[in-house]
Design a protein around this motif. Structure first.
Motif, mmCIF file in Angstrom:
data_model
loop_
_atom_site.group_PDB
_atom_site.id
_atom_site.type_symbol
_atom_site.label_atom_id
_atom_site.label_comp_id
_atom_site.label_asym_id
_atom_site.label_seq_id
_atom_site.Cartn_x
_atom_site.Cartn_y
_atom_site.Cartn_z
ATOM 1 N N ARG A 100 0.964 -1.257 -0.018
ATOM 2 C CA ARG A 100 -0.038 0.107 0.042
ATOM 3 C C ARG A 100 1.007 1.346 -0.128
ATOM 4 O O ARG A 100 0.214 2.393 -0.206
ATOM 5 N N SER A 101 2.283 1.171 -0.035
ATOM 6 C CA SER A 101 3.031 2.216 0.294
ATOM 7 C C SER A 101 2.932 3.283 -1.197
ATOM 8 O O SER A 101 2.854 2.677 -2.211
ATOM 9 N N ARG A 102 2.838 4.494 -0.807
ATOM 10 C CA ARG A 102 2.953 5.262 -1.974
ATOM 11 C C ARG A 102 4.198 6.243 -2.120
ATOM 12 O O ARG A 102 4.366 6.809 -3.163
ATOM 13 N N ARG A 103 4.654 6.554 -0.902
ATOM 14 C CA ARG A 103 6.136 7.282 -0.875
ATOM 15 C C ARG A 103 6.569 6.889 0.462
ATOM 16 O O ARG A 103 6.140 6.044 1.396
ATOM 17 N N SER A 104 7.979 7.400 0.657
ATOM 18 C CA SER A 104 8.724 7.066 1.728
ATOM 19 C C SER A 104 8.155 8.155 3.118
ATOM 20 O O SER A 104 7.533 9.202 2.674
ATOM 21 N N LEU A 105 8.439 7.589 4.056
ATOM 22 C CA LEU A 105 8.025 8.414 5.223
ATOM 23 C C LEU A 105 9.050 9.571 5.263
ATOM 24 O O LEU A 105 8.390 10.992 5.621
ATOM 25 N N ASP A 106 10.098 9.882 4.966
ATOM 26 C CA ASP A 106 11.166 10.843 4.636
ATOM 27 C C ASP A 106 10.322 11.861 4.000
ATOM 28 O O ASP A 106 10.302 12.957 4.178
ATOM 29 N N GLU A 107 9.727 11.609 2.840
ATOM 30 C CA GLU A 107 9.180 12.264 1.795
ATOM 31 C C GLU A 107 8.063 12.767 2.251
ATOM 32 O O GLU A 107 7.817 14.249 1.818
ATOM 33 N N GLU A 108 7.109 12.218 2.883
ATOM 34 C CA GLU A 108 5.822 12.715 3.436
ATOM 35 C C GLU A 108 6.055 13.972 4.357
ATOM 36 O O GLU A 108 5.541 14.796 4.463
ATOM 37 N N LEU A 109 7.143 13.644 5.411
ATOM 38 C CA LEU A 109 7.594 14.804 6.348
ATOM 39 C C LEU A 109 8.094 15.761 5.678
ATOM 40 O O LEU A 109 7.791 16.792 6.115
ATOM 41 N N ALA A 110 8.846 15.697 4.677
ATOM 42 C CA ALA A 110 9.375 16.800 3.823
ATOM 43 C C ALA A 110 8.225 17.754 3.242
ATOM 44 O O ALA A 110 8.381 18.860 3.539
ATOM 45 N N ALA A 111 7.426 16.803 2.658
ATOM 46 C CA ALA A 111 6.209 17.598 1.955
ATOM 47 C C ALA A 111 5.382 18.218 2.827
ATOM 48 O O ALA A 111 5.047 19.374 2.463
ATOM 49 N N GLN A 112 5.411 17.934 4.116
ATOM 50 C CA GLN A 112 4.351 18.563 5.143
ATOM 51 C C GLN A 112 5.212 19.736 5.813
ATOM 52 O O GLN A 112 4.536 19.984 6.851
ATOM 53 N N GLY A 113 6.450 19.800 5.504
ATOM 54 C CA GLY A 113 7.326 20.770 6.444
ATOM 55 C C GLY A 113 7.685 20.499 7.819
ATOM 56 O O GLY A 113 7.775 21.163 8.784
ATOM 57 N N VAL A 114 7.653 19.095 8.121
ATOM 58 C CA VAL A 114 7.948 18.489 9.511
ATOM 59 C C VAL A 114 9.450 18.389 9.791
ATOM 60 O O VAL A 114 10.183 17.409 8.960
ATOM 61 N N VAL A 115 10.028 19.132 10.217
ATOM 62 C CA VAL A 115 11.458 18.913 10.613
ATOM 63 C C VAL A 115 11.870 17.793 11.687
ATOM 64 O O VAL A 115 11.340 17.566 12.826
ATOM 65 N N GLY A 116 12.660 16.830 11.276
ATOM 66 C CA GLY A 116 13.159 15.711 12.173
ATOM 67 C C GLY A 116 14.295 15.532 12.238
ATOM 68 O O GLY A 116 15.109 16.184 11.520
ATOM 69 N N ILE A 117 14.941 14.543 12.999
ATOM 70 C CA ILE A 117 16.315 14.097 13.141
ATOM 71 C C ILE A 117 16.414 12.676 13.288
ATOM 72 O O ILE A 117 15.483 11.987 13.853
ATOM 73 N N SER A 118 17.464 12.074 12.394
ATOM 74 C CA SER A 118 17.671 10.570 12.693
ATOM 75 C C SER A 118 18.991 10.546 13.078
ATOM 76 O O SER A 118 19.953 11.197 13.083
ATOM 77 N N GLY A 119 19.511 9.067 13.345
ATOM 78 C CA GLY A 119 20.641 8.662 13.547
ATOM 79 C C GLY A 119 21.269 8.765 15.205
ATOM 80 O O GLY A 119 22.573 9.121 15.445
ATOM 81 N N ILE A 120 20.361 9.289 16.108
ATOM 82 C CA ILE A 120 20.802 9.634 17.382
ATOM 83 C C ILE A 120 20.361 8.421 18.273
ATOM 84 O O ILE A 120 19.446 7.654 17.719
ATOM 85 N N ASP A 121 20.997 8.388 19.470
ATOM 86 C CA ASP A 121 20.636 7.269 20.409
ATOM 87 C C ASP A 121 19.162 7.467 21.129
ATOM 88 O O ASP A 121 19.167 8.256 22.109
ATOM 89 N N THR A 122 18.132 7.106 20.412
ATOM 90 C CA THR A 122 16.792 7.630 21.077
ATOM 91 C C THR A 122 16.794 6.657 22.335
ATOM 92 O O THR A 122 15.710 7.148 23.233
ATOM 93 N N ARG A 123 17.505 5.464 22.511
ATOM 94 C CA ARG A 123 17.314 4.846 24.024
ATOM 95 C C ARG A 123 17.795 5.872 25.047
ATOM 96 O O ARG A 123 17.205 6.046 26.045
ATOM 97 N N ALA A 124 19.006 6.522 24.727
ATOM 98 C CA ALA A 124 19.569 7.489 25.945
ATOM 99 C C ALA A 124 18.522 8.832 25.797
ATOM 100 O O ALA A 124 18.398 9.237 26.960
ATOM 101 N N LEU A 125 18.004 9.109 24.804
ATOM 102 C CA LEU A 125 17.009 10.335 24.964
ATOM 103 C C LEU A 125 15.951 9.736 25.671
ATOM 104 O O LEU A 125 15.602 10.508 26.609
ATOM 105 N N THR A 126 15.349 8.534 25.385
ATOM 106 C CA THR A 126 14.130 8.371 26.176
ATOM 107 C C THR A 126 14.329 8.085 27.719
ATOM 108 O O THR A 126 13.499 8.439 28.342
ATOM 109 N N ARG A 127 15.420 7.475 27.880
ATOM 110 C CA ARG A 127 15.916 7.277 29.471
ATOM 111 C C ARG A 127 15.995 8.823 30.150
ATOM 112 O O ARG A 127 15.403 8.971 31.134
#
Length: 379
Positions: A100-127
């Motif tokens: 059912r996929s029509r586009r990537s999540l990265d593309e959708e976030l960019a199209a709607q102007g949602v600023v994100g970040i990847s490649g960080i230690d989300t476990r450390a951030l969650t703790r």
């Protein structure tokens, strides 16, 4: 150059108001954003999470390490747009794979102007958030990002979630109707404080014609529909600011119309009954929260998205201007109130999301309970 390729090369930094920082790569739109940092423990259902209006002005940290595997489709959105202020993932999918996929999540976030970040230690951030509590955060991406000290000061100038009145910002401005599936059995007035599209669908599946009304609707407009029941939805912000919905709900309680509230609607019911509300340290967000239904003793795995809770006594029946009320559901992780039930009027609420979008179907019976109230009122 694709959005994904650009994001893989563009530096980004996440800055918390207490000075903790995480450096990674841009994901989605490149730029800057501010909000309240919260974490979601759901391993699936990211599209529903992103489009849940209850996440308005929040930066969502995904605890699941791999996000975006199934891409984005045109069917699973829970509202007209993405509402999160920012998005934080550890390992974004390089190539989405789903029929059912029509586009990537990265593309959708960019199209709607949602600023994100990847490649960080989300476990450390969650703790960190679990120990220090939800707090303000900023995500900054692009070349030449300013020094971290100045960014911390900018984050600290962002508005806090406490005291935020947000339901009117996410609500519809014009009413619309979701027709009953099959024969129409009931008319339900649903007050949209940030409603998800699956909720009126669940009611429609049970024969209800659902009139979704703006957060600014009046009691007269509700009863002009001659409703068999009134529903108060989920939504963002601090319930202590929601004076209009509280007065609206009191008007419904005075008329003894069957009433059902979820999430923000549960907090509104708490206030309408005279209880206080308070901010949780880091809230409940995800699709795997254990709750006990005290009526049946059954333990349910449920979907949550809330940072505030009702301050009501757990183990006694309380007297209110609308009769007796008891806590009907409780979270087994921390004893937070997860539901209220009036014993002398046809009204109840839960703090979680029984529409199961995304999430388990353990709580679907709550819609049947609402139907039973409407049937009983007719009888």
């Amino acid at each position: 150059m694709t959005t994904s390729a650009r994001g893989a090369r563009t530096p980004a930094v996440l800055v918390l108001e207490d000075g903790r920082t995480f450096r990674g790569r841009a994901y989605g739109a490149v730029g800057e954003t501010f909000g309240e940092a919260v974490f979601s423990t759901g391993m699936t259902g990211y599209q529903e999470t992103l489009t849940d209006p209850s996440y308005h002005r929040q930066v969502v940290v995904m605890t699941a390490p791999h996000v975006g595997n199934t891409g984005v489709n045109d069917e699973d959105g829970e509202s007209r747009r993405i509402w999160v202020s920012g998005y934080v993932v550890r390992d974004p999918a390089r190539i989405p794979s789903n029929w059912r996929s029509r586009r990537s999540l990265d593309e959708e976030l960019a199209a709607q102007g949602v600023v994100g970040i990847s490649g960080i230690d989300t476990r450390a951030l969650t703790r960190h958030l679990r120990e220090r509590g939800a707090m303000r955060v900023g995500i900054f991406s692009g070349e030449g990002v300013a020094d971290e000290a100045s960014l911390v000061e900018r984050v600290r100038q962002a508005p806090q979630m406490t005291g935020a009145d947000l339901s009117e910002e996410v609500s519809v401005t014009e009413a619309y109707t979701v027709p009953a599936q099959g024969a129409k059995r009931f008319t339900v007035a649903a007050v949209d404080l940030g409603i998800k599209s699956m909720t009126p669908q669940r009611l429609a599946e049970r024969g209800a014609e659902v009139h979704v009304l703006p957060a600014t609707t009046t009691l007269e407009e509700i009863y002009a529909l001659s409703p068999d029941g009134v529903f108060f939805s989920n939504g963002p912000g601090d319930p202590a600011t929601a004076d209009h919905p509280v007065e609206l709900m009191r008007g419904v309680l005075e008329r003894s119309t069957p009433l059902f509230g979820i999430c923000f609607g549960n907090q509104i019911l708490g206030r309408a009954l005279g209880f206080g509300t308070y901010k949780l340290k880091y809230g409940h967000r995800g699709i795997n929260q254990p709750v006990q239904d005290r009526t049946t003793g059954k333990v349910e795995v449920t979907a949550h998205n809330h940072g505030f809770a009702v301050d009501a006594p757990l183990d006694e029946v309380s007297q209110t201007p609308y009769g007796r009320v008891r806590v009907s559901h409780v979270c087994l992780n921390d004893d937070v109130v997860e539901g209220l039930e009036l014993l002398d009027r046809p009204a109840f609420s839960v703090q979680y999301h029984p529409e199961a979008a995304a999430g388990p179907h353990d709580a679907a019976y709550l819609f049947d309970r609402f139907v039973s109230l409407m049937e009983g009122q007719r009888a």
